[in-house]
Design an enzyme around this catalytic site. Structure first.
Site, PDB file in Angstrom:
ATOM      1  N   ARG A 123      38.489 -46.984  47.740  1.00 53.15           N
ATOM      2  CA  ARG A 123      38.197 -46.458  49.228  1.00 53.15           C
ATOM      3  C   ARG A 123      37.012 -47.310  49.749  1.00 53.15           C
ATOM      4  O   ARG A 123      37.143 -47.577  50.835  1.00 53.15           O
ATOM      5  CB  ARG A 123      37.615 -45.067  49.183  1.00 53.15           C
ATOM      6  CG  ARG A 123      39.151 -43.866  48.788  1.00 53.15           C
ATOM      7  CD  ARG A 123      39.857 -43.894  49.921  1.00 53.15           C
ATOM      8  NE  ARG A 123      39.519 -43.083  50.975  1.00 53.15           N
ATOM      9  CZ  ARG A 123      40.638 -42.962  52.072  1.00 53.15           C
ATOM     10  NH1 ARG A 123      41.854 -43.214  51.849  1.00 53.15           N
ATOM     11  NH2 ARG A 123      40.273 -42.238  53.217  1.00 53.15           N
ATOM     12  N   PHE A 175      50.498 -39.830  65.886  1.00 57.54           N
ATOM     13  CA  PHE A 175      50.718 -40.898  65.270  1.00 57.54           C
ATOM     14  C   PHE A 175      51.619 -41.222  63.909  1.00 57.54           C
ATOM     15  O   PHE A 175      52.173 -42.358  63.548  1.00 57.54           O
ATOM     16  CB  PHE A 175      49.548 -42.069  64.707  1.00 57.54           C
ATOM     17  CG  PHE A 175      48.879 -41.204  63.810  1.00 57.54           C
ATOM     18  CD1 PHE A 175      49.103 -41.332  62.382  1.00 57.54           C
ATOM     19  CD2 PHE A 175      47.655 -40.186  64.029  1.00 57.54           C
ATOM     20  CE1 PHE A 175      48.482 -40.593  61.408  1.00 57.54           C
ATOM     21  CE2 PHE A 175      47.137 -39.642  63.080  1.00 57.54           C
ATOM     22  CZ  PHE A 175      47.265 -40.023  61.727  1.00 57.54           C
ATOM     23  N   HIS A 200      46.300 -49.092  51.726  1.00 64.26           N
ATOM     24  CA  HIS A 200      46.306 -47.791  51.401  1.00 64.26           C
ATOM     25  C   HIS A 200      45.325 -47.646  50.135  1.00 64.26           C
ATOM     26  O   HIS A 200      45.758 -48.519  49.340  1.00 64.26           O
ATOM     27  CB  HIS A 200      47.491 -47.146  51.435  1.00 64.26           C
ATOM     28  CG  HIS A 200      47.381 -45.567  50.651  1.00 64.26           C
ATOM     29  ND1 HIS A 200      47.300 -44.586  51.534  1.00 64.26           N
ATOM     30  CD2 HIS A 200      47.636 -45.350  49.387  1.00 64.26           C
ATOM     31  CE1 HIS A 200      47.287 -43.578  50.626  1.00 64.26           C
ATOM     32  NE2 HIS A 200      47.548 -43.983  49.506  1.00 64.26           N
ATOM     33  N   ARG A 251      39.661 -53.516  55.485  1.00 65.24           N
ATOM     34  CA  ARG A 251      40.144 -52.959  56.789  1.00 65.24           C
ATOM     35  C   ARG A 251      39.680 -53.383  57.844  1.00 65.24           C
ATOM     36  O   ARG A 251      40.045 -53.501  59.209  1.00 65.24           O
ATOM     37  CB  ARG A 251      40.188 -51.268  56.699  1.00 65.24           C
ATOM     38  CG  ARG A 251      41.118 -50.687  55.768  1.00 65.24           C
ATOM     39  CD  ARG A 251      40.974 -49.069  55.427  1.00 65.24           C
ATOM     40  NE  ARG A 251      42.147 -48.580  55.098  1.00 65.24           N
ATOM     41  CZ  ARG A 251      42.608 -47.148  54.759  1.00 65.24           C
ATOM     42  NH1 ARG A 251      41.470 -46.637  55.004  1.00 65.24           N
ATOM     43  NH2 ARG A 251      43.795 -46.846  54.469  1.00 65.24           N
ATOM     44  N   THR A 305      39.270 -45.849  57.817  1.00 63.66           N
ATOM     45  CA  THR A 305      40.498 -45.990  58.280  1.00 63.66           C
ATOM     46  C   THR A 305      40.797 -46.934  59.683  1.00 63.66           C
ATOM     47  O   THR A 305      41.686 -47.527  59.718  1.00 63.66           O
ATOM     48  CB  THR A 305      40.841 -44.574  58.428  1.00 63.66           C
ATOM     49  OG1 THR A 305      40.789 -43.841  57.394  1.00 63.66           O
ATOM     50  CG2 THR A 305      42.486 -44.465  58.971  1.00 63.66           C
ATOM     51  N   LYS A 329      49.994 -53.173  52.503  1.00 64.52           N
ATOM     52  CA  LYS A 329      50.923 -52.711  53.739  1.00 64.52           C
ATOM     53  C   LYS A 329      51.747 -53.787  54.359  1.00 64.52           C
ATOM     54  O   LYS A 329      51.161 -54.964  54.268  1.00 64.52           O
ATOM     55  CB  LYS A 329      50.240 -51.831  54.662  1.00 64.52           C
ATOM     56  CG  LYS A 329      49.736 -50.439  54.076  1.00 64.52           C
ATOM     57  CD  LYS A 329      48.906 -49.729  55.136  1.00 64.52           C
ATOM     58  CE  LYS A 329      48.508 -48.480  54.865  1.00 64.52           C
ATOM     59  NZ  LYS A 329      47.623 -47.808  56.118  1.00 64.52           N
TER      60      LYS A 329
HETATM   61  O1  CDP Z   1      44.588 -44.108  55.116  1.00 61.99           O
HETATM   62  P1  CDP Z   1      43.481 -43.049  55.204  1.00 61.99           P
HETATM   63  O2  CDP Z   1      43.333 -42.127  54.070  1.00 61.99           O
HETATM   64  O3  CDP Z   1      42.105 -43.844  55.402  1.00 61.99           O
HETATM   65  O4  CDP Z   1      43.781 -42.476  56.714  1.00 61.99           O
HETATM   66  P2  CDP Z   1      44.572 -41.182  56.960  1.00 61.99           P
HETATM   67  O5  CDP Z   1      43.795 -40.351  58.180  1.00 61.99           O
HETATM   68  O6  CDP Z   1      45.165 -40.468  55.748  1.00 61.99           O
HETATM   69  O7  CDP Z   1      45.614 -41.699  57.719  1.00 61.99           O
HETATM   70  C1  CDP Z   1      46.749 -42.533  56.940  1.00 61.99           C
HETATM   71  C2  CDP Z   1      47.287 -43.725  57.870  1.00 61.99           C
HETATM   72  O8  CDP Z   1      47.783 -43.510  59.038  1.00 61.99           O
HETATM   73  C3  CDP Z   1      45.952 -44.789  58.145  1.00 61.99           C
HETATM   74  O9  CDP Z   1      45.748 -45.461  56.827  1.00 61.99           O
HETATM   75  C4  CDP Z   1      46.509 -45.415  59.257  1.00 61.99           C
HETATM   76  O10 CDP Z   1      47.281 -46.434  58.945  1.00 61.99           O
HETATM   77  C5  CDP Z   1      47.443 -44.468  60.060  1.00 61.99           C
HETATM   78  N1  CDP Z   1      46.650 -43.672  61.253  1.00 61.99           N
HETATM   79  C6  CDP Z   1      46.973 -44.195  62.299  1.00 61.99           C
HETATM   80  O11 CDP Z   1      47.948 -45.054  62.661  1.00 61.99           O
HETATM   81  N2  CDP Z   1      46.411 -43.889  63.547  1.00 61.99           N
HETATM   82  C7  CDP Z   1      45.525 -42.841  63.363  1.00 61.99           C
HETATM   83  N3  CDP Z   1      44.722 -42.178  64.375  1.00 61.99           N
HETATM   84  C8  CDP Z   1      45.050 -42.506  61.993  1.00 61.99           C
HETATM   85  C9  CDP Z   1      45.616 -42.760  61.164  1.00 61.99           C
HETATM   86 MG    MG Z   2      44.646 -40.371  53.792  1.00 64.40          MG
END
Ligand code: CDP
Ligand code: MG
Length: 249
Positions: free
Chosen positions: A102, A64, A147, A122, A108, A14
């Site tokens: 993952r 977000f 990601h 991360r 996350t 990213k």
């Molecule tokens: O990327 P991942 O699948 O682990 O998480 P997601 O819940 O699918 O969220 C996608 C992306 O949104 C995350 O990787 C974060 O960059 C962002 N995000 C955020 O900015 N604030 C949050 N509260 C949750 C997710």
């Molecule tokens: Mg996701």
């Protein structure tokens, strides 16, 4: 995937990772030596709003969401500098690709990543407060460097969203393909089979296309119900062609 060697996942390095010069570090964590996985496809992508919105469609309406699109399009880390706004998109291939990536990516939330899984990628990310118009904190934006697809279904959707079949060597392509017999052009949010001024050629006769994409294009053109949005098919054909605004929404 019946043949585990063809298991695939999508990784995005990213904009915050690029800004912080962590690309080499991330790639070394993902090397075949560490993961047993191989590169099947790699590209540098200037992420359009269309591609960002399709990639993160599951998060529409969340607090977000808007800032997530700003983040992945590079507007947060490289405001006003389109020449620097890009992500590195990679298809990784090999047994248990989704789970392995993952695992190396980690939780996350970078704070949680540092607490519970020091050493994961991360854990090097940051968390920024999100404020509403009155300046009250309403949520968090998680800049987490990478990601990685969450499961095999997402991996298939995401790989087909970012990559055309011929971005990947034929023996490494994990999903069925078909040869198009038609021209397809895109303009605004419409699909055409003959050229109109300002339209962009998406697919030409003889092009190899994901089978599910070609099915969707034909269904959209015929006005039928397609399982996927038109944007999810055309977005990859529009990236790196021109800066946003000409044909995208
Ligand atoms: O990327 P991942 O699948 O682990 O998480 P997601 O819940 O699918 O969220 C996608 C992306 O949104 C995350 O990787 C974060 O960059 C962002 N995000 C955020 O900015 N604030 C949050 N509260 C949750 C997710
Ligand atoms: Mg996701």
């Amino acid at each position: 995937m019946p043949n585990k060697e063809l298991d695939q996942t999508l990784v995005l390095i990213k904009p915050d990772a690029l800004k912080n010069s962590l690309t080499g570090y991330v790639l070394s964590q993902l090397s075949e030596f560490h993961t047993g996985l191989r590169f099947a496809g790699v590209k540098i992508v200037h992420v359009t709003r269309m591609l960002a919105a399709e990639h993160y469609a599951e998060h529409v309406g969340k607090v977000f969401y808007d800032s997530l699109l700003e983040y992945i399009t590079g507007n947060i880390h490289y405001p006003g500098a389109p020449e620097k706004q890009r992500v590195i998109a990679i298809v990784y291939q090999g047994p248990d690709a989704v789970r392995k990536l993952r695992d190396i990516a980690g939780p996350t939330n970078p704070h949680q990543a540092r607490d519970t899984k020091p050493g994961c990628i991360r854990a090097l990310g940051t968390v920024a407060p999100l404020k509403n118009a009155e300046g009250r904190i309403v949520g968090e934006r998680m800049d987490n460097l990478i990601h990685a697809s969450a499961n095999d279904t997402d991996a298939e959707r995401e790989i087909k969203l970012w990559f055309r079949p011929n971005d990947i060597p034929p023996a490494m392509q994990g999903y069925p393909t078909r040869e198009s017999g038609d021209h397809f052009y895109f303009i605004g949010n419409r699909l055409l089979t003959t050229h109109e001024p300002g339209s962009v050629l998406i697919v030409a006769p003889g092009d190899i296309v994901w089978k599910s994409d070609l099915d969707a294009l034909q269904q959209h053109f015929n006005g039928g119900k397609a399982g996927t949005t038109l944007e999810s098919v055309v977005a990859k054909y529009l990236v790196n062609k021109f800066l946003e605004g000409k044909t995208s929404t």
